[in-house]
Design a protein around this motif. Structure first.
Motif, short mmCIF file in Angstrom:
data_model
loop_
_atom_site.label_atom_id
_atom_site.label_comp_id
_atom_site.label_asym_id
_atom_site.label_seq_id
_atom_site.Cartn_x
_atom_site.Cartn_y
_atom_site.Cartn_z
N ASP A 49 0.81 -1.23 0.00
CA ASP A 49 0.00 0.00 0.00
C ASP A 49 0.84 1.27 0.00
O ASP A 49 0.37 2.33 0.43
N ARG A 50 2.05 1.21 -0.48
CA ARG A 50 2.94 2.38 -0.48
C ARG A 50 2.36 3.54 -1.27
O ARG A 50 2.57 4.71 -0.93
N PHE A 51 1.58 3.23 -2.31
CA PHE A 51 1.08 4.29 -3.18
C PHE A 51 -0.42 4.55 -3.00
O PHE A 51 -1.04 5.18 -3.85
N ASP A 52 -0.98 4.09 -1.90
CA ASP A 52 -2.41 4.23 -1.67
C ASP A 52 -2.87 5.69 -1.65
O ASP A 52 -4.03 5.98 -1.96
N ASP A 53 -1.97 6.59 -1.30
CA ASP A 53 -2.38 7.98 -1.17
C ASP A 53 -2.72 8.63 -2.51
O ASP A 53 -3.28 9.73 -2.54
N PHE A 54 -2.42 7.96 -3.62
CA PHE A 54 -2.85 8.50 -4.92
C PHE A 54 -3.34 7.45 -5.90
O PHE A 54 -3.66 7.77 -7.05
N THR A 55 -3.45 6.17 -5.47
CA THR A 55 -3.87 5.12 -6.40
C THR A 55 -5.20 4.47 -6.04
O THR A 55 -5.81 3.81 -6.89
N THR A 56 -5.65 4.61 -4.82
CA THR A 56 -6.85 3.91 -4.39
C THR A 56 -8.10 4.72 -4.71
O THR A 56 -8.04 5.91 -5.04
N LYS A 57 -9.25 4.07 -4.57
CA LYS A 57 -10.53 4.72 -4.83
C LYS A 57 -10.70 5.92 -3.91
O LYS A 57 -10.44 5.84 -2.71
N GLY A 58 -11.12 7.04 -4.49
CA GLY A 58 -11.32 8.23 -3.70
C GLY A 58 -10.13 9.16 -3.66
O GLY A 58 -10.18 10.21 -2.99
N THR A 59 -9.05 8.79 -4.38
CA THR A 59 -7.86 9.65 -4.39
C THR A 59 -7.65 10.29 -5.76
O THR A 59 -6.55 10.72 -6.09
N ASP A 60 -8.73 10.34 -6.55
CA ASP A 60 -8.62 10.93 -7.88
C ASP A 60 -8.13 12.38 -7.83
O ASP A 60 -7.50 12.87 -8.77
N ASP A 61 -8.43 13.04 -6.72
CA ASP A 61 -8.01 14.44 -6.60
C ASP A 61 -6.51 14.58 -6.40
O ASP A 61 -5.99 15.70 -6.40
N LYS A 62 -5.83 13.46 -6.23
CA LYS A 62 -4.37 13.49 -6.08
C LYS A 62 -3.67 13.07 -7.36
O LYS A 62 -2.45 12.98 -7.40
N GLN A 63 -4.44 12.80 -8.41
CA GLN A 63 -3.88 12.37 -9.68
C GLN A 63 -4.00 13.48 -10.73
O GLN A 63 -5.07 14.04 -10.91
N LEU A 64 -2.90 13.77 -11.40
CA LEU A 64 -2.91 14.72 -12.51
C LEU A 64 -2.54 13.95 -13.77
O LEU A 64 -1.38 13.62 -14.00
N TRP A 65 -3.54 13.64 -14.59
CA TRP A 65 -3.29 12.92 -15.83
C TRP A 65 -2.99 13.93 -16.93
O TRP A 65 -3.86 14.70 -17.35
N CYS A 66 -1.75 13.93 -17.36
CA CYS A 66 -1.28 14.91 -18.34
C CYS A 66 -1.69 14.50 -19.75
O CYS A 66 -1.40 13.37 -20.18
N LYS A 67 -2.35 15.41 -20.45
CA LYS A 67 -2.76 15.16 -21.83
C LYS A 67 -2.39 16.36 -22.69
O LYS A 67 -2.71 17.50 -22.33
N HIS A 68 -1.72 16.08 -23.78
CA HIS A 68 -1.22 17.15 -24.65
C HIS A 68 -2.35 18.08 -25.09
O HIS A 68 -3.41 17.64 -25.54
#
Length: 349
Positions: A211-230
């Motif tokens: 669970d090392r990456f749970d703070d940005f990979t689990t359900k409910g952490t979408d606000d911690k993800q920045l998906w870069c799109k050109h």
């Protein structure tokens, strides 16, 4: 030359008869399925596809993909992949490595395959631990990581694989995580890039670094993800709650800053638009400290350049233009002499 015409396959066509042997719950299972789903989409041909790995949990990958494969030695997968690609440039070469295999003993090999820009896909599974050798800390482990080799906690400053790749001259950088729905799209983009495509994949080690990456990979952490799109604004946050944020360029410090987006007006907030050819922006995105900033994911940098094997082929073509191969002439060139049988007999007496 091999026929590289895309063919129609299914996920099942890329599965082998080998028992998949990772720990139950390991993130490698999800990555394997993502790759096997991606190969039919890109029209890959098993006879023209090669997976090359070094040593580590991730390096069992070639056994589980129905294609050609090389399970090589620790950290040296890029060297083998370079030889394979030079011998047959038509082959579709994938390198599978880990944060220990690729960033420690194989760090120099990773650097050189990137700066040379060999046309291949490099998948670096980052679980921030040595899994196969029972949980020692790795080059990417965070400060404070307790392990058999750091019982009181690691005090090393961790390496950033994407920052390392950019510093080595990589022309394609991307990030994803094992169970992400976007992983396959990221792999498709990496394959479409002509040159060395480096993809860091955050992978959950269920046993030694759970669970090392749970703070940005689990359900409910979408606000911690920045998906870069050109061509799209660098936005993140929770659309349902209306808490949308973005990244803007702070001209005073030449760095990124987080800004609030009111009523969806990202332009008024000064949110930057992602440009995959902006190397400076790529450096800022991969080096953002997580917490104050989101985790930058997706295609972060994509700026093609001439490939290594293409340059080698051009050099060979120029060197041999207008010449006829003559091995005998080559061997007799320069300072040579002939020893007659009689003279040779005399020398032996």
């Amino acid at each position: 030359m091999n026929d590289m015409t895309p063919i129609q396959t299914t996920l099942k066509d890329w599965e082998t008869d080998q028992e998949v042997r990772w720990c139950p719950g390991c993130g490698d299972y999800a990555i394997l399925k993502a790759v096997q789903r991606t190969l039919p989409v890109i029209g890959a041909h098993p006879a023209n596809t090669v997976f090359v790995s070094g040593i580590g949990c991730s390096s069992r990958f070639p056994y589980y993909v129905e294609s050609y494969g090389f399970h090589t030695i620790h950290g040296r997968a890029p060297a083998f992949a370079t030889g394979i690609k030079l011998a047959n440039p038509d082959l579709d070469v994938w390198i599978v490595t880990g944060d220990g295999d690729g960033m420690s003993i194989g760090g120099n090999h990773t650097m050189h395959v990137l700066r040379r820009n060999l046309d291949c896909q490099i998948l670096l599974f980052n679980n921030e631990i040595y899994g196969l050798t029972k949980g020692q800390y790795s080059p990417t482990s965070r400060p404070g990581t307790t392990s058999p080799t750091t019982p009181l906690g690691s005090y090393d400053r961790p390496a950033s694989p994407c920052a390392f790749a950019l510093g080595s001259g990589a022309r394609f950088i991307a990030r994803a995580f094992d169970v992400s729905k976007e992983l396959s799209n990221t792999l498709i983009a990496a394959h479409a890039h002509k040159g060395a495509a480096f993809v860091e994949i955050f992978q959950n080690c269920i046993v030694y670094n759970k669970d090392r990456f749970d703070d940005f990979t689990t359900k409910g952490t979408d606000d911690k993800q920045l998906w870069c799109k050109h061509g799209e604004p660098l936005l993140f946050g929770n659309a349902k709650t209306g808490s949308i944020k973005g990244l803007a360029l702070d001209l005073d410090t030449l760095s990124l800053k987080v800004v609030d987006v009111i009523d969806g007006d990202w332009q008024a907030a000064g949110v930057a638009v992602h440009n995959v050819r902006n190397r400076g922006m790529a450096h800022m995105l991969v080096e953002m400290p997580f917490g104050p900033f989101p985790m930058a994911l997706g295609v972060i940098y994509d700026d093609p350049a001439p490939t290594f094997e293409g340059s080698v082929a051009l050099e060979r073509q120029q060197a041999t233009a207008g010449k006829t191969a003559d091995l005998g002439k080559l061997l007799s060139k320069g300072q040579t002499w002939t020893v007659e049988p009689e003279a040779a007999h005399g020398l032996m007496d």
